[in-house]
Design an enzyme around this catalytic site. Structure first.
Site, mmCIF file in Angstrom:
data_model
loop_
_atom_site.group_PDB
_atom_site.id
_atom_site.type_symbol
_atom_site.label_atom_id
_atom_site.label_comp_id
_atom_site.label_asym_id
_atom_site.label_seq_id
_atom_site.Cartn_x
_atom_site.Cartn_y
_atom_site.Cartn_z
ATOM 1 N N ASN A 35 1.892 -13.182 -29.641
ATOM 2 C CA ASN A 35 1.940 -13.486 -28.216
ATOM 3 C C ASN A 35 1.176 -14.652 -27.796
ATOM 4 O OD1 ASN A 35 1.758 -13.326 -25.345
ATOM 5 N ND2 ASN A 35 0.352 -11.451 -25.275
ATOM 6 N N TRP A 36 1.657 -15.967 -27.329
ATOM 7 C CA TRP A 36 0.768 -17.184 -27.061
ATOM 8 C C TRP A 36 0.134 -16.999 -25.700
ATOM 9 C CZ3 TRP A 36 4.338 -21.627 -28.772
ATOM 10 C CH2 TRP A 36 4.551 -21.455 -30.267
ATOM 11 N N LYS A 37 0.233 -16.010 -24.890
ATOM 12 C CA LYS A 37 -0.138 -15.922 -23.662
ATOM 13 C C LYS A 37 0.020 -17.267 -22.824
ATOM 14 C CE LYS A 37 -3.300 -12.352 -25.616
ATOM 15 N NZ LYS A 37 -4.304 -11.726 -25.234
ATOM 16 N N GLU A 90 -1.359 -1.174 -28.154
ATOM 17 C CA GLU A 90 -2.418 -2.246 -28.035
ATOM 18 C C GLU A 90 -3.646 -1.430 -27.199
ATOM 19 O OE1 GLU A 90 -0.810 -6.341 -28.519
ATOM 20 O OE2 GLU A 90 -0.648 -5.695 -26.536
ATOM 21 N N GLU A 100 -2.398 -6.974 -19.931
ATOM 22 C CA GLU A 100 -3.036 -7.980 -19.073
ATOM 23 C C GLU A 100 -2.032 -7.881 -17.708
ATOM 24 O OE1 GLU A 100 -2.973 -11.422 -22.008
ATOM 25 O OE2 GLU A 100 -4.744 -10.150 -22.812
ATOM 26 N N GLY A 132 -8.389 -9.283 -27.727
ATOM 27 C CA GLY A 132 -8.991 -10.502 -27.449
ATOM 28 C C GLY A 132 -10.465 -10.119 -27.467
ATOM 29 N N GLY A 171 -2.273 -11.666 -30.752
ATOM 30 C CA GLY A 171 -2.666 -12.574 -29.630
ATOM 31 C C GLY A 171 -3.258 -13.835 -30.103
ATOM 32 N N GLY A 172 -4.422 -13.935 -30.019
ATOM 33 C CA GLY A 172 -5.372 -15.030 -30.459
ATOM 34 C C GLY A 172 -5.252 -15.748 -31.940
ATOM 35 N N SER A 187 -6.677 -7.595 -31.689
ATOM 36 C CA SER A 187 -7.574 -8.397 -32.741
ATOM 37 C C SER A 187 -7.206 -8.467 -33.997
ATOM 38 C CB SER A 187 -9.055 -8.025 -32.674
ATOM 39 O OG SER A 187 -9.549 -8.305 -31.291
ATOM 40 N N HIS A 204 2.582 -5.567 -20.979
ATOM 41 C CA HIS A 204 1.487 -5.976 -21.812
ATOM 42 C C HIS A 204 0.157 -5.652 -20.692
ATOM 43 C CE1 HIS A 204 -1.902 -8.603 -23.523
ATOM 44 N NE2 HIS A 204 -1.336 -8.669 -24.670
HETATM 45 C C1 PEP Z 1 -2.319 -9.232 -27.257
HETATM 46 O O1 PEP Z 1 -2.387 -10.086 -26.618
HETATM 47 O O2 PEP Z 1 -1.211 -8.771 -27.377
HETATM 48 C C2 PEP Z 1 -3.269 -9.134 -28.636
HETATM 49 C C3 PEP Z 1 -3.227 -8.274 -29.291
HETATM 50 O O3 PEP Z 1 -4.224 -10.186 -28.296
HETATM 51 P P1 PEP Z 1 -5.387 -10.271 -29.680
HETATM 52 O O4 PEP Z 1 -4.638 -10.349 -30.926
HETATM 53 O O5 PEP Z 1 -5.997 -11.634 -29.426
HETATM 54 O O6 PEP Z 1 -6.494 -9.258 -29.373
#
Ligand code: PEP
Length: 263
Positions: free
Chosen positions: A22-24, A181, A111, A187, A248-249, A227, A109
């Protein structure tokens, strides 16, 4: 390692593993295209039973589709609007996402829930809309730190699963993925322990068993997000009810993402 199996007329099938990035709101179109080109080269083969998807921003979807079309990498959108079309300035429909080359879409998600007011009810309407358009939804669920500390994790997860899947049929469930999640792990660099992830994944599978029966539950991919990185993916994936990861990251870096995909 324990893995779940489904038995049908064709024989025994393992749940496929999905690693999705997920590149956000990161990467311009040239950056996304460059990443996609490098990823395609790195992932010209994949381990048996493994699927990979990337979720660029809306503006980059079509260009990235042109690069990864025909490869093993699937294209995923990060969100959609629940309506088929209409006067919804700034929104994108399921049909438009298909049109841009996506097979998958992330729905609900954390966010979106916390920053953009999405509710269990709107998540459910988006699930219906995605399924009607032939998209494979990845429905995100997860408790906040406050909810975990108040002992509400299981009730929150149960509510999110039941409400998000409300009125979906067993046939729909064949293309649904659930992403657990925990909001406190997204994040933040704080990962749920593999045991914490397994506990919730098994709980989710239990809810799905109660609603849809064991055949549907035994073949439902439940992936973990929060993470995930090259150093913790193997331990998370070793849990019997973890069928993949939403990253994500670490998905913004080709080398890290490839290491996660090839854990
Ligand atoms: C996400 O955005 O779905 C996520 C899990 O982010 P991260 O891996 O950065 O925690």
């Amino acid at each position: 390692m324990i893995r779940r199996f489904r038995i049908d007329e064709g024989g025994v099938h393992m749940i496929r593993t999905l690693i999705a990035g997920n590149w956000k709101m990161y990467k311009t179109i040239p950056e996304a295209v460059d990443f996609a080109e490098r990823l395609k080269e790195e992932l010209s083969t994949l381990p048996e039973g493994r699927d990979v998807a990337i979720a660029p921003t809306f503006t980059a979807l079509h260009a990235v589709s042109g690069i990864i079309g025909g490869s093993l990498i699937k294209l995923c959108a990060q969100n959609l609007h629940e309506a088929a079309e209409g006067a919804f300035t700034g929104e994108i429909s399921a049909a438009m996402i298909c049109d841009a080359g996506c097979s998958h879409v992330i729905i609900g998600h954390s966010e979106r829930r916390t920053l953009f007011g999405e509710t269990d009810a709107s998540v459910n309407r988006k699930m219906q809309s995605a399924l009607a358009a032939g998209l494979k939804p990845i429905m995100c669920i997860g408790e906040t730190l406050e909810q975990r500390e108040c002992g509400e994790t299981f009730s929150v997860i149960e509510r999110q699963v039941k409400a998000g899947l409300h009125d979906l049929g067993a046939g729909d469930m064949a293309v649904v993925t659930i992403a657990y999640e925990p909001v406190w792990a997204i994040g933040t660099g704080k990962t749920a322990t593999p045991e914490q992830a397994q506990e919730i994944h098994a709980f989710v599978r239990g809810i799905v068993t109660a609603v849809y029966g064991s055949d549907v539950a035994a073949t439902l991919p439940i992936i973990y997000g929060g993470s995930v990185n090259p150093g913790n993916i193997s331990a998370i994936m070793a849990q019997p009810d973890v069928n993949g990861a939403l990253v994500g990251g670490a998905s913004l870096d080709v080398d890290k993402f490839v290491k996660i995909v090839r854990y």
